[in-house]
Design an enzyme around this catalytic site. Structure first.
Site: not given
Length: 483
Positions: A121, A188
Site C-alpha cells: 500500500d 501498513e
C-alpha cells in the site's frame, strides 16, 4: 594564599579533564573490516519496467472507510503472478485479505525461518500538488535516471526488489538452507492490523518462530549526518511507540467585543505552549551508546571529540538523536464565527514514545503541565508500545552488516532507533529480532518525496536494492561466514 591554591587546583583539574577528553577522542577509531568483494548482478531494463508497471496500481491506504481500493490490490496480485512466474510456480502462496505471504521451503528444517517483508500500500496524493510532480504519481514514468510515483520509495520498491532477487535465485536453481517467508502487507500505512497482523496470527497458529524479520525503516543516509561524508547504513533495531491525546477546553464562550481574560482558544494555545516548553527527559540507552561510538569515529576532530566524550556532552548529543518521547500538536479545531468566542476548542497531540518510557506517564505529564481543570485529556487509541530492542550483536545482524559492506564498501553501518512505525510490531510475538533496513539512498534531494511530491527512486539505486536482497539470501546459506 588560599586563592592561589584554589586556582592551582582548578587548573590541575581542568588540565586533567582536557587530557581525558583528548585521550578519549584519539582512542575513538573506525572499525576495520575485511570484506570479500562480490560479483555484481547483471540487472536488465526488464526489472526496471516491472517496477514501473507495479507503480501504476493505485493501492492506496487512505484511512477513510468510504474509500475502497481492493480491486487495485487484486490487480497488483495478478500482475505479480504474471511477471514472476518462477516464484508463483515454486513457492507456496497464501492471500490474507489483500496481503500476500509466500513460503520458500528450506533444506534444513531445524533452522528457524526468516521473513523478508515490505508493503503493497501507499499513501494518498494531495491532488492540489499534481502540477508540481515531474511525472504523474501513478505513472511509473522513467525519466532522468529515475522511476517516479507512489511506492517508488515507500514501499513497493522493496516488494519488487525482493521478488526480483528471489526470481533470479530460483532461475539459478538456488535453494535456501533456511525456510524463507516473503510477506507483503496491504495496510501498513494505517497500522497493518488486517495485513501483517493477520499474517502474524496465522504464523503463530502454525507454531512458526522466526530467526528474524527484515523490513523497511532503515536506509542509506547520504549527507544527512553533519560531519560524515560516507553513506551511513542505519539498521534500525527498535522503534518508538505511538499514542495521541485529544485536549478539549470548554468555557462559557461570549462575544468577541468583550473577551474574557482567559478566553477559549487563547487558553488552549497556552496549554499547547506549556507542553512544548516542558519536554520529556532525554534518555541514554546501550543502543544509542553504540550508535554514538560508531558515528563519532567517522567525524572530523570536533565532532569526534563530542561523541567520544558523550558523558560530558550527553544532552547536546541526545537532543540531536531525538532520544526522548516527542510532543507534536497535529490537529486543532474550534470556533464557528469570527465575532464569537467559542465554548469549546480542541487539539490532538501526538507522542512518539521513547524506549524505556512508560505510556501511562504521558497523561499525567499532560495534566500536570497544563494545570487547567477546564481542559479534558482523552486518549484517542490505545498506545502502540515502544518495540523491544533487537540484538545488534547477533549473527543475523552481523550477516546483514556484512551484506551491506559487500555492496557498499565505503558505508558506515550502525544500529539505530526509528521514530516512525513499521509492520514489524505485528511479528514481535513470533520473532525476538526485527531489523529495519533496505539500502534506499536517502538524501536532501529525494527526502521530500517520502509521502510527498516527486516520490522517486533512481534506477541505479533500485538495482543496488535487488543486489542486496540477492546477496543476503546467498549469505544466509553460509551463516558461519560472518564478520
Amino acid at each position: 594564599t588560599n586563592m592561589k591554591r584554589i586556582l592551582s587546583v582548578l587548573f590541575i583539574a581542568f588540565s586533567i579533564l582536557c587530557l581525558i577528553i583528548l585521550i578519549n577522542t584519539l582512542s575513538l577509531k573506525s572499525e576495520s573490516i575485511d570484506i570479500t568483494p562480490i560479483d555484481k548482478l547483471k540487472i536488465g531494463d526488464d526489472a526496471i519496467n516491472r517496477l514501473s508497471g507495479a507503480i501504476k496500481f493505485k493501492t492506496i491506504s487512505s484511512g477513510n472507510p468510504e474509500d475502497n481500493f481492493d480491486d487495485e490490490f487484486y490487480k497488483l496480485h495478478n500482475y505479480l503472478e504474471g511477471v514472476f512466474p518462477l516464484i508463483h510456480s515454486s513457492l507456496e502462496k497464501k492471500v490474507f485479505n489483500q496481503s500476500l505471504l509466500y513460503k520458500w521451503t528450506g533444506t534444513d528444517k531445524k533452522l528457524k525461518p526468516i521473513l523478508l517483508m515490505s508493503h503493497l500500500d501507499v499513501v494518498p496524493v494531495d491532488l492540489s500538488t499534481l502540477n508540481e510532480w515531474d511525472a504523474p504519481p501513478f505513472s511509473g514514468n522513467i525519466k532522468n535516471g529515475n522511476i517516479y510515483g507512489r511506492g517508488t520509495f515507500d514501499d513497493k520498491v522493496t516488494v519488487m526488489a525482493i521478488m526480483e532477487a528471489v526470481e533470479i535465485l530460483i532461475e539459478n536453481e538456488f535453494t535456501p538452507n533456511r525456510t524463507t517467508y516473503l510477506a507483503f502487507g496491504h495496510d501498513e500505512e494505517i497500522g497493518g492490523i488486517n495485513g501483517a497482523g493477520v499474517i502474524s496470527d496465522y504464523l503463530e497458529k502454525e507454531k512458526i518462530e522466526l530467526e528474524y524479520v527484515l523490513d523497511e525503516g532503515g536506509f542509506l543516509a547520504e549527507g544527512l549526518i553533519p560531519g560524515i561524508d560516507k553513506p551511513v547504513a542505519l539498521i534500525n533495531v527498535a522503534e518508538k511507540g505511538y499514542v495521541s491525546y485529544k485536549l478539549t477546553i470548554r468555557t462559557e464562550g461570549g462575544h468577541s467585543s468583550a473577551p474574557p481574560k482567559d478566553n477559549t482558544i487563547g487558553s488552549l494555545a497556552k496549554a499547547i505552549t506549556k507542553l512544548e516548553s516542558n519536554q520529556f527527559k532525554l534518555k541514554m540507552t546501550p543502543l544509542l551508546k553504540t550508535q554514538i561510538k560508531t558515528l563519532g569515529a567517522e567525524m572530523p576532530f570536533l565532532g569526534k571529540m563530542l561523541f567520544a566524550n558523550s558523558w560530558l556532552f550527553k544532552n547536546f548529543i541526545l537532543d540531536g538523536f531525538s532520544a526522548k518521547t516527542t510532543i507534536a500538536p497535529t490537529i486543532i479545531s474550534g470556533g464557528v464565527k469570527d465575532n464569537v468566542i467559542p465554548t469549546s476548542a480542541s487539539v490532538i497531540i501526538n507522542f512518539r514514545i521513547m524506549t524505556g518510557d512508560d505510556p501511562k506517564e504521558i497523561k499525567k505529564h499532560i495534566i500536570n503541565t497544563i494545570n487547567d481543570s477546564r481542559i479534558s485529556v482523552e486518549e484517542i487509541n490505545p498506545p502502540n508500545l515502544p518495540s523491544p530492542v533487537s540484538d545488534f550483536n547477533s549473527v543475523s545482524f552481523k550477516l546483514i552488516k556484512k551484506t551491506i559492506l559487500q555492496i557498499f564498501p565505503d558505508a558506515v553501518v550502525t544500529p539505530g532507533l526509528v521514530g516512525g512505525g513499521t509492520d514489524t510490531k505485528h511479528y514481535q510475538k513470533i520473532s525476538n529480532n526485527a531489523y529495519r533496513f533496505y539500502p534506499l539512498r536517502l538524501n536532501k534531494d529525494n527526502i521530500t518525496g517520502l509521502h510527498g511530491i516527486n516520490e522517486r527512486v533512481s534506477i541505479d539505486n533500485y538495482k543496488e536494492i535487488i543486489q542486496f536482497v540477492y546477496q543476503l539470501v546467498i549469505n544466509q546459506n553460509s551463516i558461519n561466514s560472518v564478520i
